[in-house]
Write a protein that holds these residues in place. Structure first.
Motif, PDB file in Angstrom:
ATOM      1  N   GLN A  93     -22.203 -20.193  66.668  1.00 48.44           N
ATOM      2  CA  GLN A  93     -20.756 -20.585  66.445  1.00 48.44           C
ATOM      3  C   GLN A  93     -20.488 -20.553  64.891  1.00 48.44           C
ATOM      4  O   GLN A  93     -20.892 -21.785  64.127  1.00 48.44           O
ATOM      5  CB  GLN A  93     -20.664 -22.021  67.032  1.00 48.44           C
ATOM      6  N   ASP A  94     -19.293 -19.877  64.548  1.00 48.39           N
ATOM      7  CA  ASP A  94     -18.985 -19.586  63.210  1.00 48.39           C
ATOM      8  C   ASP A  94     -17.148 -20.072  63.689  1.00 48.39           C
ATOM      9  O   ASP A  94     -16.321 -19.972  64.592  1.00 48.39           O
ATOM     10  CB  ASP A  94     -18.428 -18.162  62.928  1.00 48.39           C
ATOM     11  N   GLY A  95     -17.043 -20.677  62.411  1.00 45.91           N
ATOM     12  CA  GLY A  95     -15.547 -20.965  62.467  1.00 45.91           C
ATOM     13  C   GLY A  95     -14.389 -20.742  60.604  1.00 45.91           C
ATOM     14  O   GLY A  95     -15.358 -20.796  60.025  1.00 45.91           O
ATOM     15  N   TRP A  96     -14.053 -19.980  60.720  1.00 40.92           N
ATOM     16  CA  TRP A  96     -13.107 -19.963  59.809  1.00 40.92           C
ATOM     17  C   TRP A  96     -11.424 -20.378  59.765  1.00 40.92           C
ATOM     18  O   TRP A  96     -10.697 -20.045  60.158  1.00 40.92           O
ATOM     19  CB  TRP A  96     -13.176 -19.119  58.678  1.00 40.92           C
ATOM     20  N   GLY A  97     -10.740 -20.452  58.395  1.00 43.31           N
ATOM     21  CA  GLY A  97      -9.969 -21.075  58.811  1.00 43.31           C
ATOM     22  C   GLY A  97      -8.604 -20.480  57.373  1.00 43.31           C
ATOM     23  O   GLY A  97      -9.612 -19.885  56.036  1.00 43.31           O
ATOM     24  N   GLY A  98      -7.283 -21.112  57.090  1.00 38.50           N
ATOM     25  CA  GLY A  98      -6.709 -20.675  55.837  1.00 38.50           C
ATOM     26  C   GLY A  98      -5.859 -21.518  56.035  1.00 38.50           C
ATOM     27  O   GLY A  98      -4.795 -22.072  57.050  1.00 38.50           O
ATOM     28  N   ILE A  99      -5.093 -22.947  54.789  1.00 41.85           N
ATOM     29  CA  ILE A  99      -4.306 -23.609  54.041  1.00 41.85           C
ATOM     30  C   ILE A  99      -3.514 -22.732  52.834  1.00 41.85           C
ATOM     31  O   ILE A  99      -4.432 -22.020  51.961  1.00 41.85           O
ATOM     32  CB  ILE A  99      -4.243 -25.231  54.189  1.00 41.85           C
ATOM     33  N   ASP A 100      -2.921 -22.677  53.465  1.00 37.73           N
ATOM     34  CA  ASP A 100      -1.761 -21.560  52.244  1.00 37.73           C
ATOM     35  C   ASP A 100      -0.433 -22.600  51.588  1.00 37.73           C
ATOM     36  O   ASP A 100       0.001 -23.385  52.529  1.00 37.73           O
ATOM     37  CB  ASP A 100      -0.975 -20.987  52.210  1.00 37.73           C
ATOM     38  N   LEU A 101      -0.200 -23.400  50.879  1.00 40.55           N
ATOM     39  CA  LEU A 101       1.828 -24.351  50.331  1.00 40.55           C
ATOM     40  C   LEU A 101       2.150 -24.099  48.748  1.00 40.55           C
ATOM     41  O   LEU A 101       1.088 -23.731  47.799  1.00 40.55           O
ATOM     42  CB  LEU A 101       0.903 -25.912  50.161  1.00 40.55           C
ATOM     43  N   THR A 102       3.305 -23.475  49.035  1.00 39.76           N
ATOM     44  CA  THR A 102       3.307 -22.678  47.714  1.00 39.76           C
ATOM     45  C   THR A 102       4.547 -22.943  47.749  1.00 39.76           C
ATOM     46  O   THR A 102       5.360 -24.188  48.492  1.00 39.76           O
ATOM     47  CB  THR A 102       3.892 -20.769  48.074  1.00 39.76           C
ATOM     48  N   LEU A 103       5.193 -23.392  45.914  1.00 38.80           N
ATOM     49  CA  LEU A 103       6.364 -24.191  45.317  1.00 38.80           C
ATOM     50  C   LEU A 103       6.990 -22.935  44.288  1.00 38.80           C
ATOM     51  O   LEU A 103       6.215 -22.918  43.408  1.00 38.80           O
ATOM     52  CB  LEU A 103       6.282 -25.680  45.288  1.00 38.80           C
ATOM     53  N   ASP A 104       8.120 -22.487  44.714  1.00 35.56           N
ATOM     54  CA  ASP A 104       8.973 -22.043  43.682  1.00 35.56           C
ATOM     55  C   ASP A 104      10.751 -22.763  42.656  1.00 35.56           C
ATOM     56  O   ASP A 104      10.979 -23.130  44.110  1.00 35.56           O
ATOM     57  CB  ASP A 104       8.707 -20.630  44.308  1.00 35.56           C
ATOM     58  N   SER A 149       5.844 -21.256  39.343  1.00 34.80           N
ATOM     59  CA  SER A 149       5.822 -21.681  40.469  1.00 34.80           C
ATOM     60  C   SER A 149       3.993 -22.054  41.053  1.00 34.80           C
ATOM     61  O   SER A 149       2.817 -21.966  39.315  1.00 34.80           O
ATOM     62  CB  SER A 149       5.503 -19.765  41.460  1.00 34.80           C
ATOM     63  N   TYR A 150       3.762 -22.427  41.676  1.00 31.29           N
ATOM     64  CA  TYR A 150       2.305 -23.177  41.988  1.00 31.29           C
ATOM     65  C   TYR A 150       2.231 -23.349  43.196  1.00 31.29           C
ATOM     66  O   TYR A 150       2.524 -22.838  44.605  1.00 31.29           O
ATOM     67  CB  TYR A 150       2.134 -24.992  41.858  1.00 31.29           C
ATOM     68  N   LYS A 151       0.907 -22.310  43.978  1.00 30.94           N
ATOM     69  CA  LYS A 151       0.360 -21.930  45.203  1.00 30.94           C
ATOM     70  C   LYS A 151      -0.879 -22.630  45.044  1.00 30.94           C
ATOM     71  O   LYS A 151      -2.107 -22.823  44.205  1.00 30.94           O
ATOM     72  CB  LYS A 151       0.528 -20.501  44.893  1.00 30.94           C
ATOM     73  N   MET A 152      -1.183 -23.105  46.475  1.00 30.08           N
ATOM     74  CA  MET A 152      -2.735 -23.935  46.633  1.00 30.08           C
ATOM     75  C   MET A 152      -2.865 -23.149  48.264  1.00 30.08           C
ATOM     76  O   MET A 152      -2.650 -22.988  48.772  1.00 30.08           O
ATOM     77  CB  MET A 152      -2.616 -25.726  46.651  1.00 30.08           C
ATOM     78  N   SER A 153      -3.842 -22.973  47.846  1.00 30.77           N
ATOM     79  CA  SER A 153      -4.788 -22.515  49.372  1.00 30.77           C
ATOM     80  C   SER A 153      -6.538 -23.182  49.264  1.00 30.77           C
ATOM     81  O   SER A 153      -7.478 -23.718  48.415  1.00 30.77           O
ATOM     82  CB  SER A 153      -5.410 -20.738  48.813  1.00 30.77           C
ATOM     83  N   ARG A 154      -6.362 -23.073  50.725  1.00 34.69           N
ATOM     84  CA  ARG A 154      -8.118 -23.733  51.215  1.00 34.69           C
ATOM     85  C   ARG A 154      -8.564 -22.798  52.009  1.00 34.69           C
ATOM     86  O   ARG A 154      -7.700 -22.244  53.162  1.00 34.69           O
ATOM     87  CB  ARG A 154      -7.792 -25.038  51.788  1.00 34.69           C
TER      88      ARG A 154
END
Length: 372
Positions: free
Chosen positions: A9-20, A35-40
């Protein structure tokens, strides 16, 4: 000989938040941007393997869990200043904070109690990596009626701290990254561009993680926390033709990398292969890519993409490993607009076996059909 049954069983994902934030001025093309960017990017694997010995092999059941996560925070400031309507100076700075973590666990099933117990032969190799990247750049652009020129340079300093269960170490990188491009405009529809670029490719947590994946007893896989960023150099000559109904782009290119990350394999014994990664590649490639997009009628659009390159791989560690050959790929698709605004999409492609330092990756093809 043995019989193996694995549930994975494999899991992966992505979350991005940007502010400009962007500030323009009375002078055209004069601009200031923050600009600011957050990635998880979380990733996890949960494997349970049961092996039944058939000839000279011991029965056992193994449970492997692997949890990883990468967090990235990017802060950037840019400023552009135009002069005399044909020249532009640009300056910028960027700070990136990367936090990579991974934890892995190995369990063997007690044949008597049927309980899962920590494996004594596979020690836990947890990874914590903190990476600080500070960069600054400047560029100059000149744009005339038929001719344009752009040159720039970027300086990057990287500090990396790696903690692996019983070991920790610090690594520093300094990179000066130049770029230059020259563009000639034949008509409003066609132009020719020559460019040189250098690119830094940093290894992801998958390549760095010391976790040993032994779900296949014949082929063990482990990352290398000592990896350094790749430095890729690229020269290209690009011609493009753009009209409302037909777009064509051709690109003649050559690239070279003096420290590429390569998969390295060695035999642990007569049956088990150990796979890891090292910065030992001296890679050179030359090739041609072509892209076309054609709309013969308002209700149909067709695209085609092809790429072919000759690649030569050697090493910088004196091992004498080398390989060479041609890689190619072709893909394409079409979009058809039917009555009732129904859109039908078709696509597909084929990628030839990819040349590696030791052998080749398998070829693969894909196809898809969708309606919306």
């Amino acid at each position: 000989a043995f019989k193996q049954l694995t549930k994975s069983q494999d899991g992966w994902g992505g979350i991005d938040l940007t502010l400009d934030y962007q500030r323009s001025f009375k002078k055209p093309d004069q601009m200031f941007t923050l600009s600011y960017k957050m990635s998880r990017t979380p990733q996890n694997t949960d494997n349970t393997t049961n092996l039944t010995g058939l000839v000279n092999y011991t029965d056992y059941s193994e449970h492997i869990k692997f949890d990883a996560q990468g967090d990235e925070h990017t802060f950037q400031a840019d400023y552009s200043e135009p002069f005399h309507k044909i020249q532009v100076l640009e300056f910028g700075a960027k700070y990136i904070l990367r936090l990579n973590t991974s934890a892995n666990y190995y369990f063997l099933q007690n044949e008597t109690t049927k309980l899962w117990e920590p494996s004594l032969t596979q020690p836990t190799n947890n990874l914590d990596q903190t990476q600080n990247i500070l960069g600054a750049y400047g560029s100059y652009s000149l744009k005339l009626k038929k001719f344009s020129f752009r040159a720039g340079v970027r300086y990057e300093q990287t500090w990396s701290n790696v903690n692996v269960t019983d070991t920790s170490f610090n690594v520093k990188f300094r990179n000066l990254v130049p770029s230059v491009s020259v563009n000639h405009k034949f008509t409003d529809a066609s132009n020719l561009r020559f460019s040189y670029n250098q690119r830094i490719s940093r290894p992801s947590i998958w390549y760095l993680n010391p976790f040993i994946d032994n779900s296949n007893p014949f082929s063990l896989q482990q990352g290398n926390p000592d990896l350094k960023p790749e430095i890729d150099n690229s020269f290209s000559l690009n011609y493009s033709y753009v009209t409302p109904k037909l777009n064509v782009n051709t690109n003649l290119f050559t690239t070279f990398t003096n420290n590429s990350i390569e998969t390295v394999r060695r035999a642990l014994n007569d049956t088990v292969i150990y796979n890891t990664y090292k910065n030992i590649g001296l890679n050179q490639a030359a090739g041609l890519s072509i892209y076309g997009n054609w709309q013969p009628a308002p209700w149909i659009r067709i695209n085609l993409n092809g790429n072919a390159a000759y690649t030569s791989l050697t090493t910088n560690d004196g091992s004498g490993l080398k390989n060479q050959g041609t890689n190619y790929s072709v893909s394409g698709g079409g979009q058809f607009t039917l009555p009732g605004e129904i859109k039908l999409n078709m696509n597909g492609g084929y990628y030839s076996p990819r040349i590696q330092l030791q052998g080749r990756r398998s070829s693969f093809y894909y196809y898809g059909l969708s309606a919306s």
